[in-house]
Each structure stands twice: as C-alpha cells, then as structure tokens.
Design a protein around this motif. Structure first.
Motif, short mmCIF file in Angstrom:
data_model
loop_
_atom_site.label_atom_id
_atom_site.label_comp_id
_atom_site.label_asym_id
_atom_site.label_seq_id
_atom_site.Cartn_x
_atom_site.Cartn_y
_atom_site.Cartn_z
N THR A 1 -6.14 7.74 -15.70
CA THR A 1 -5.00 6.85 -15.92
C THR A 1 -5.33 5.45 -15.42
O THR A 1 -5.55 5.25 -14.22
N LEU A 2 -5.40 4.50 -16.31
CA LEU A 2 -5.70 3.13 -15.92
C LEU A 2 -4.43 2.48 -15.37
O LEU A 2 -3.41 2.43 -16.05
N VAL A 3 -4.51 2.03 -14.14
CA VAL A 3 -3.36 1.42 -13.46
C VAL A 3 -3.81 0.09 -12.84
O VAL A 3 -5.00 -0.12 -12.60
N PRO A 4 -2.86 -0.80 -12.57
CA PRO A 4 -3.24 -2.07 -11.97
C PRO A 4 -3.66 -1.96 -10.50
O PRO A 4 -4.38 -2.82 -9.99
N GLU B 1 3.88 -0.69 -8.52
CA GLU B 1 4.60 -1.41 -7.47
C GLU B 1 3.72 -1.80 -6.29
O GLU B 1 4.15 -2.57 -5.43
N ASN B 2 2.51 -1.22 -6.21
CA ASN B 2 1.65 -1.43 -5.05
C ASN B 2 0.28 -1.94 -5.46
O ASN B 2 -0.16 -1.73 -6.59
N ILE C 1 0.84 -1.20 0.00
CA ILE C 1 0.00 0.00 0.00
C ILE C 1 0.88 1.25 0.00
O ILE C 1 1.78 1.38 0.83
N ALA C 2 0.63 2.16 -0.93
CA ALA C 2 1.32 3.46 -0.95
C ALA C 2 0.36 4.51 -0.43
O ALA C 2 -0.81 4.55 -0.84
#
Length: 202
Positions: free
Chosen positions: A90-93, A60-61, A3-4
C-alpha cells in the motif's frame, strides 16, 4: 513531526512513545483498545490488519511505526504476515518504520534461526519476522525502514551509548530505552531507508 505508534502499550512501543514525546513530536498511540498511553498526544483503536484504519493514520501522520510482534500463544502467524504484506503493498505518504526481530538477523549471511543451537521455541517468531522483512525488501515505492534489536532486549532507560549494525547483531543486548533512541534518531535523520539495521547497547 506527527508519529503514529502501533503497539503503543507494549514493552517497546511504550518506550517509543516516551522517546518521541520527549523530543517534541506529536504522537498517536495505536492499540487494539485505544487506551491512553503516557506521553501520547492522542490515542486510536486499530488492529494491525485493519487496512482502512492504517490508510487513515498514514494520511494523518508523517511516520507510522509498527511495534507489534506475531502471536506468542500458538495461533497461526499467517494473519500477521498477511497484514504486513498488505502494508508493504500500500503506497502511502507516510514513512513506515518496523520493529524487527533479532532471530531474523544474520551472521555471515545465515539467519540466526538457521544456525545450530538457536532455541526451538523462538524459531516460529523468527521465521515470521524473516518473511516480513522479505516482503518489505520486495516492496516498490514504499519508504520503509526496519530496526532489529540485539538478541536480548529488556526494559531499561537510555544509556547514552549505542552501537549500530547492518544485518548482523550489533551486540548481545539492548535496553528498550536505547532501542527507542536509535529508532527516533533514524526517524529524525534517515540513514537506513529501504533496509534493515540493528542496534545494541554498548
């Protein structure tokens, strides 16, 4: 879980780091200076509007939390809104979790900042957070959730008694500890994906 937490040095952000670490999660504390935060596994320096840094952290998170309020010293809120617009597009994982504002919650379908008697000094921030919510509500393909506190949020340990609501305030006040518990409960067991919910101390 990784978690960030943006705004990890703030009143709410630092409590989110503490709660996440207590539950055994690997936490990256994100702030403008990258300073160390108690409980965090690592620290990172990033501005809210730094798209490249955000994409890297989101890769990364598992979850990226945004606990960053708009400016409270008179500067324009447009850069803050623009940053969230970019994030929402922005599509991010990673899943995206936003700490919302109480002033943009609703009573009978009317946002608090439009109700007579709402303090003028809080209206700019409330309107901005309302715009930010609208950006995420319109987003497509992004896994997001927003949690808004009760009208009064103050430092305090978890009480073990919280009340959740939908778009309306769940109560008059909430401690930062109770807020963090509700946030991590949602992160661990999602129940409010693609929408906002609210929390108060019972």
């Amino acid at each position: 879980m990784k978690i960030a937490v943006y705004g990890a040095t703030g009143m709410v952000g630092s409590q989110l780091v503490t709660e996440a670490a207590k539950r055994g999660h690997q936490v990256t504390a994100v702030s403008r200076t990258g300073r160390e935060v108690a409980g965090a596994s690592s620290n990172a320096a990033a501005q809210l509007g730094d798209a490249a840094a955000y994409r890297a952290l989101a890769a990364e998170n598992d979850v990226v939390i945004f606990s960053v309020p708009p400016s409270r010293t008179g500067e324009s809120h447009q850069p803050f809104i623009d940053a969230h617009e970019a994030i929402s597009e922005t599509l991010v994982p990673a899943r995206v979790f936003i700490v919302g504002g109480a002033g943009a919650t609703e009573v009978d379908g009317v946002r608090l900042f439009n109700i007579p008697g709402f303090p003028e000094e809080y209206k700019p921030e409330a309107r901005t957070m309302g715009e930010v919510l609208d950006l995420y509500t319109s987003a497509s393909g992004l896994d997001w959730t927003m949690l808004a506190p009760a009208p009064v949020i103050a430092p305090g340990e978890p009480t073990g008694n919280i009340v959740l609501g939908n778009d309306s305030p769940a109560g008059d006040h909430v401690s930062t500890g109770d807020f963090a518990v509700a946030a991590l409960d949602e992160i661990e067991t999602p129940a409010h994906q693609h929408r906002r919910f609210t929390v108060a101390s019972a």
